[in-house]
Design a protein around this motif. Structure first.
Motif, PDB file in Angstrom:
ATOM      1  N   ASP A 138      -4.092  -3.236   0.009  1.00 13.30           N
ATOM      2  CA  ASP A 138      -5.009  -4.017  -0.816  1.00 13.30           C
ATOM      3  C   ASP A 138      -6.235  -4.458  -0.026  1.00 13.30           C
ATOM      4  O   ASP A 138      -6.156  -4.814   1.148  1.00 13.30           O
ATOM      5  CB  ASP A 138      -4.306  -5.178  -1.534  1.00 13.30           C
ATOM      6  N   VAL A 139      -7.385  -4.370  -0.687  1.00 13.24           N
ATOM      7  CA  VAL A 139      -8.682  -4.628  -0.064  1.00 13.24           C
ATOM      8  C   VAL A 139      -9.559  -5.418  -1.025  1.00 13.24           C
ATOM      9  O   VAL A 139      -9.378  -5.360  -2.242  1.00 13.24           O
ATOM     10  CB  VAL A 139      -9.400  -3.313   0.315  1.00 13.24           C
ATOM     11  N   ILE A 140     -10.533  -6.145  -0.447  1.00 14.26           N
ATOM     12  CA  ILE A 140     -11.452  -6.922  -1.285  1.00 14.26           C
ATOM     13  C   ILE A 140     -12.878  -6.387  -1.237  1.00 14.26           C
ATOM     14  O   ILE A 140     -13.745  -6.895  -1.942  1.00 14.26           O
ATOM     15  CB  ILE A 140     -11.445  -8.415  -0.905  1.00 14.26           C
ATOM     16  N   ASN A 141     -13.110  -5.365  -0.400  1.00 11.18           N
ATOM     17  CA  ASN A 141     -14.448  -4.780  -0.356  1.00 11.18           C
ATOM     18  C   ASN A 141     -14.367  -3.347   0.168  1.00 11.18           C
ATOM     19  O   ASN A 141     -13.316  -2.888   0.626  1.00 11.18           O
ATOM     20  CB  ASN A 141     -15.413  -5.629   0.491  1.00 11.18           C
ATOM     21  N   ASN A 142     -15.483  -2.650   0.115  1.00  8.17           N
ATOM     22  CA  ASN A 142     -15.533  -1.245   0.494  1.00  8.17           C
ATOM     23  C   ASN A 142     -15.310  -1.044   1.985  1.00  8.17           C
ATOM     24  O   ASN A 142     -14.729  -0.036   2.416  1.00  8.17           O
ATOM     25  CB  ASN A 142     -16.884  -0.661   0.057  1.00  8.17           C
ATOM     26  N   LYS A 143     -15.760  -1.985   2.805  1.00  8.43           N
ATOM     27  CA  LYS A 143     -15.581  -1.896   4.252  1.00  8.43           C
ATOM     28  C   LYS A 143     -14.100  -1.839   4.608  1.00  8.43           C
ATOM     29  O   LYS A 143     -13.654  -0.993   5.387  1.00  8.43           O
ATOM     30  CB  LYS A 143     -16.245  -3.092   4.932  1.00  8.43           C
ATOM     31  N   PHE A 144     -13.323  -2.752   4.035  1.00  6.90           N
ATOM     32  CA  PHE A 144     -11.887  -2.768   4.313  1.00  6.90           C
ATOM     33  C   PHE A 144     -11.202  -1.546   3.717  1.00  6.90           C
ATOM     34  O   PHE A 144     -10.200  -1.058   4.262  1.00  6.90           O
ATOM     35  CB  PHE A 144     -11.255  -4.048   3.763  1.00  6.90           C
ATOM     36  N   GLY A 152      -4.653   5.602   7.723  1.00 10.32           N
ATOM     37  CA  GLY A 152      -3.533   6.358   7.183  1.00 10.32           C
ATOM     38  C   GLY A 152      -2.958   5.913   5.865  1.00 10.32           C
ATOM     39  O   GLY A 152      -1.946   6.470   5.420  1.00 10.32           O
ATOM     40  N   ALA A 153      -3.551   4.919   5.197  1.00  7.67           N
ATOM     41  CA  ALA A 153      -3.058   4.537   3.865  1.00  7.67           C
ATOM     42  C   ALA A 153      -3.311   5.677   2.886  1.00  7.67           C
ATOM     43  O   ALA A 153      -4.280   6.426   3.017  1.00  7.67           O
ATOM     44  CB  ALA A 153      -3.743   3.263   3.388  1.00  7.67           C
ATOM     45  N   ASP A 154      -2.451   5.806   1.905  1.00  8.84           N
ATOM     46  CA  ASP A 154      -2.573   6.876   0.911  1.00  8.84           C
ATOM     47  C   ASP A 154      -3.436   6.466  -0.274  1.00  8.84           C
ATOM     48  O   ASP A 154      -4.019   7.314  -0.947  1.00  8.84           O
ATOM     49  CB  ASP A 154      -1.188   7.265   0.392  1.00  8.84           C
ATOM     50  N   GLY A 155      -3.477   5.176  -0.540  1.00 12.86           N
ATOM     51  CA  GLY A 155      -4.221   4.680  -1.692  1.00 12.86           C
ATOM     52  C   GLY A 155      -4.638   3.245  -1.478  1.00 12.86           C
ATOM     53  O   GLY A 155      -4.349   2.630  -0.438  1.00 12.86           O
ATOM     54  N   LEU A 156      -5.302   2.681  -2.477  1.00 15.32           N
ATOM     55  CA  LEU A 156      -5.884   1.350  -2.353  1.00 15.32           C
ATOM     56  C   LEU A 156      -5.557   0.497  -3.572  1.00 15.32           C
ATOM     57  O   LEU A 156      -5.426   1.003  -4.692  1.00 15.32           O
ATOM     58  CB  LEU A 156      -7.410   1.451  -2.223  1.00 15.32           C
ATOM     59  N   VAL A 157      -5.454  -0.799  -3.338  1.00 16.71           N
ATOM     60  CA  VAL A 157      -5.452  -1.787  -4.408  1.00 16.71           C
ATOM     61  C   VAL A 157      -6.755  -2.555  -4.252  1.00 16.71           C
ATOM     62  O   VAL A 157      -6.946  -3.278  -3.273  1.00 16.71           O
ATOM     63  CB  VAL A 157      -4.254  -2.750  -4.316  1.00 16.71           C
ATOM     64  N   ALA A 158      -7.672  -2.356  -5.177  1.00 12.93           N
ATOM     65  CA  ALA A 158      -8.970  -3.017  -5.129  1.00 12.93           C
ATOM     66  C   ALA A 158      -8.835  -4.388  -5.788  1.00 12.93           C
ATOM     67  O   ALA A 158      -8.693  -4.495  -7.009  1.00 12.93           O
ATOM     68  CB  ALA A 158     -10.013  -2.171  -5.850  1.00 12.93           C
ATOM     69  N   VAL A 159      -8.859  -5.436  -4.966  1.00 14.29           N
ATOM     70  CA  VAL A 159      -8.634  -6.793  -5.459  1.00 14.29           C
ATOM     71  C   VAL A 159      -9.995  -7.449  -5.720  1.00 14.29           C
ATOM     72  O   VAL A 159     -10.680  -7.886  -4.801  1.00 14.29           O
ATOM     73  CB  VAL A 159      -7.815  -7.624  -4.457  1.00 14.29           C
ATOM     74  N   ALA A 160     -10.384  -7.496  -6.977  1.00 15.86           N
ATOM     75  CA  ALA A 160     -11.709  -7.969  -7.367  1.00 15.86           C
ATOM     76  C   ALA A 160     -11.670  -9.435  -7.799  1.00 15.86           C
ATOM     77  O   ALA A 160     -10.628 -10.100  -7.763  1.00 15.86           O
ATOM     78  CB  ALA A 160     -12.251  -7.088  -8.488  1.00 15.86           C
ATOM     79  N   ALA A 161     -12.827  -9.925  -8.205  1.00 14.52           N
ATOM     80  CA  ALA A 161     -12.925 -11.302  -8.682  1.00 14.52           C
ATOM     81  C   ALA A 161     -11.995 -11.516  -9.873  1.00 14.52           C
ATOM     82  O   ALA A 161     -11.822 -10.647 -10.707  1.00 14.52           O
ATOM     83  CB  ALA A 161     -14.362 -11.605  -9.083  1.00 14.52           C
ATOM     84  N   GLY A 162     -11.391 -12.693  -9.912  1.00 14.11           N
ATOM     85  CA  GLY A 162     -10.522 -13.036 -11.030  1.00 14.11           C
ATOM     86  C   GLY A 162      -9.059 -12.757 -10.808  1.00 14.11           C
ATOM     87  O   GLY A 162      -8.221 -13.118 -11.642  1.00 14.11           O
TER      88      GLY A 162
END
Length: 330
Positions: A138-144, A152-162
Motif C-alpha cells: 500500500d502506497v499514498i503517492n507515486n514515489k512510494f 519486488g512487490a507484484d501490485g499496489l494498493v493506492a490509498v487515496a484521500a478519504g
C-alpha cells in the motif's frame, strides 16, 4: 460480458466482484475474513491482530489453520461457488519485532496474498514469492509506488484521500493516473469505496479492484465495540477528522470517538512519524484506546448486519451502475 481478469495473477482471478476487504486493526479476525471470502471477495487481516500471551502457541498459526480449513470445507461443499482467497497484512515498519517470525508462519501456510504496509522490503517480497504468494504494497503517492515495485512487490494498493485508517491526501483520480502511466500490474484503489457506484468509479479510473474496510466495521463478524459499530452507522463524511496524533502517521478517525476521549477534533496537535511504534512495548494514553478509525464512505452504511450483506449490496449497486453507463455508451 464477463469481467476479463486473465491479465491478473491467479490468486486475484475469479472474484464475485473486484473487491478486496482491507485489513482492519483489531477488528479483522478469522470470523470476518471467512465471511468475506465466502461472500466472494478477498478477506484480509493484519498479522499483528493475532496476539497470544507469553509462552503460548503463536495465535497467527492458529488463525491461519482455522481460515484455511474452514474455506477448504466450504469449497468442497460448494464446488460451483468456491470462496475467494484470503490475504494477510504485514506491517514492515522497523518497530515490528514480530515480523521475521510472522513471515515464517505465513510462508509455511502458503498465504496466497500478502499486503505490506509502512515500508517496502525485498526480503518480505521474497518470502511471499517463495511459497507462491503475491504481494500488494500500500502506497499514498507515486514515489512510494515506484519504490515498492522496484523492491519486488507484484501490485499496489493506492490509498487515496478519504480512506480509513492511515490514508493519503491525493485525489484517487490523480493517484491512479500517475501510477497507470508506468505500471500495468494489479492495483486496488482505496478511499471511500463503500458503494457499487464508487467501485465502478475505481475501475473506470484504472484500478483492477476496489479496497474497502470501514463498512465491514459495522458487521456482526467484526471484532469491534458495539458503540463503534453504531457510530459508523450514525456518521457520515462530515464526521471524519484527519490527524497524525494517534500513530504518527496521518489517518482518518471518527470525530465522535475523539470527542468522547475528551479532545477537540478541530484542534488536534500533530505528531511526528518518529513516534510510530508497532512493538509489543508501545504505550499510548488510555484515552486513545477508544479512538476509532474510519473512512469517509460510511454514509452508505445504514445498519449493523452480516458481512455478506455488505458484499451483496455493493454487488447489486455495481451491476446496476455498470448497466446504466453501458446503456449510455451502447
Amino acid at each position: 460480458m464477463p469481467r476479463d481478469d486473465t491479465h491478473l495473477p491467479h490468486a486475484l482471478r475469479g472474484l464475485r466482484i473486484p473487491l478486496i476487504a482491507s485489513p482492519l486493526f483489531i477488528i479483522s479476525v478469522p470470523k470476518l475474513v471467512i465471511a468475506q471470502c465466502k461472500a466472494g471477495i478477498v478477506g484480509s487481516f493484519p498479522a499483528l491482530n493475532a496476539r497470544e500471551g507469553a509462552g503460548e502457541h503463536p495465535l497467527l498459526d492458529t488463525w491461519l489453520t482455522e481460515i484455511r480449513e474452514e474455506l477448504d470445507r466450504h469449497n468442497q461443499a460448494n464446488p460451483d461457488s468456491p470462496a475467494a482467497p484470503f490475504a494477510v497484512n504485514q506491517i514492515v515498519h522497523r518497530s515490528n519485532e514480530r515480523l521475521e517470525r510472522d513471515l515464517e508462519i505465513c510462508t509455511r501456510h502458503k498465504v496466497p496474498i500478502w499486503i505490506t504496509s509502512l515500508g517496502a522490503r525485498v526480503e518480505v517480497n521474497e518470502a511471499a514469492h517463495s511459497c507462491g504468494g503475491i504481494v500488494m504494497h500500500d502506497v499514498i503517492n507515486n514515489k512510494f509506488a515506484r519504490k515498492a515495485i522496484e523492491k519486488g512487490a507484484d501490485g499496489l494498493v493506492a490509498v487515496a484521500a478519504g480512506a480509513g485508517g492511515h490514508a493519503g491526501q491525493q485525489s484517487p483520480f490523480a493517484l491512479m493516473r500517475e501510477i497507470r502511466e508506468w505500471f500495468n500490474g494489479p492495483v486496488a484503489l482505496s478511499g471511500a469505496i463503500a458503494t457499487g457506484e464508487s467501485l465502478l468509479a475505481a475501475r473506470a479510473a484504472g484500478a483492477d479492484f476496489g479496497y474497502t474496510g470501514s463498512p465491514f466495521i459495522a458487521t456482526d463478524e467484526a471484532n469491534a465495540d458495539p458503540a463503534y459499530k453504531d457510530m459508523i452507522v450514525e456518521s457520515g463524511a462530515d464526521d471524519i477528522v484527519y490527524s497524525s496524533l494517534f500513530t504518527g502517521v496521518w489517518g482518518n478517525y471518527l470525530k465522535g470517538s475523539v470527542k468522547n476521549a475528551g479532545m477537540d477534533p478541530d484542534n488536534l496537535p500533530t505528531a511526528d512519524v518518529s513516534s510510530m511504534n508497532f512493538g509489543a512495548d508501545r504505550e499510548k494514553p488510555k484515552a486513545w484506546k477508544t479512538i476509532w478509525g474510519s473512512g469517509q464512505g460510511i454514509g452508505a452504511v445504514k445498519s449493523v448486519g452480516p458481512a455478506k450483506d455488505i458484499v451483496d449490496r455493493i454487488a447489486r449497486e455495481y451491476a446496476a451502475a455498470g448497466a446504466k453507463l453501458a446503456a449510455e455508451f451502447s
